[in-house]
Design a protein around this motif. Sequence first.
Motif, short mmCIF file in Angstrom:
data_model
loop_
_atom_site.label_atom_id
_atom_site.label_comp_id
_atom_site.label_asym_id
_atom_site.label_seq_id
_atom_site.Cartn_x
_atom_site.Cartn_y
_atom_site.Cartn_z
N THR A 76 10.62 -6.42 -0.99
CA THR A 76 10.36 -5.16 -0.61
C THR A 76 10.15 -4.12 -1.95
N GLU A 77 9.53 -3.33 -1.85
CA GLU A 77 9.81 -3.16 -3.22
C GLU A 77 9.87 -1.32 -3.36
N ILE A 78 10.29 -0.48 -3.94
CA ILE A 78 9.99 1.09 -3.81
C ILE A 78 9.72 1.99 -5.38
N ASN A 79 8.49 2.65 -4.86
CA ASN A 79 7.83 3.39 -6.31
C ASN A 79 8.58 4.43 -7.09
N ALA A 80 7.71 4.79 -8.15
CA ALA A 80 8.46 6.04 -8.61
C ALA A 80 8.45 7.49 -6.91
N SER A 81 8.12 7.16 -6.79
CA SER A 81 7.51 8.22 -5.62
C SER A 81 8.10 8.24 -4.76
N LYS A 82 9.03 6.93 -4.87
CA LYS A 82 9.77 6.20 -3.31
C LYS A 82 8.51 6.36 -2.30
N GLU A 83 7.53 6.02 -2.14
CA GLU A 83 7.17 5.10 -1.18
C GLU A 83 7.43 3.35 -1.35
N GLU A 84 7.66 2.48 -0.36
CA GLU A 84 8.53 1.52 -0.14
C GLU A 84 7.37 0.78 0.47
N PHE A 85 6.98 -0.26 -0.07
CA PHE A 85 5.91 -1.87 0.38
C PHE A 85 6.69 -2.65 0.57
N PHE A 86 5.70 -3.59 1.06
CA PHE A 86 6.18 -5.00 2.11
C PHE A 86 5.34 -5.66 0.39
N VAL A 87 5.55 -6.72 0.26
CA VAL A 87 5.37 -7.51 -0.80
C VAL A 87 4.92 -8.67 -0.39
N VAL A 88 3.47 -9.06 0.60
CA VAL A 88 3.52 -10.25 0.85
C VAL A 88 2.54 -11.96 0.03
#
Length: 91
Positions: free
Chosen positions: A43-55
């Motif tokens: 999982t990742e969080i970008n500078a805009s605080k959006e969270e991502f699920f990396v697959v």
Amino acid sequence: MNDSYQPIACDLYDYLEIACLHHYHLRIELTDGSELQAEAVTTEINASKEEFFVVRSATGEQRLRMDRLLAITPLDTGASFGRVLLGNARC
């Protein structure tokens, strides 16, 4: 469609972390009606605080914004959970 990020419910986030920890192969349902099968990576969080699920799938790595996930279902035998509905559940 409102494009501003809406975090998923905190207790549901744990299922994504478990999937990554065990590198589960998942059926992933997205809110736009599409589906894919892929291995959970991180999982990742970008500078805009959006969270991502990396697959990772046969086509390579993808970053899926978490608020666009509808459900995940582990395809691995003996997975510690079944289908988890993520869509519309927010912190």
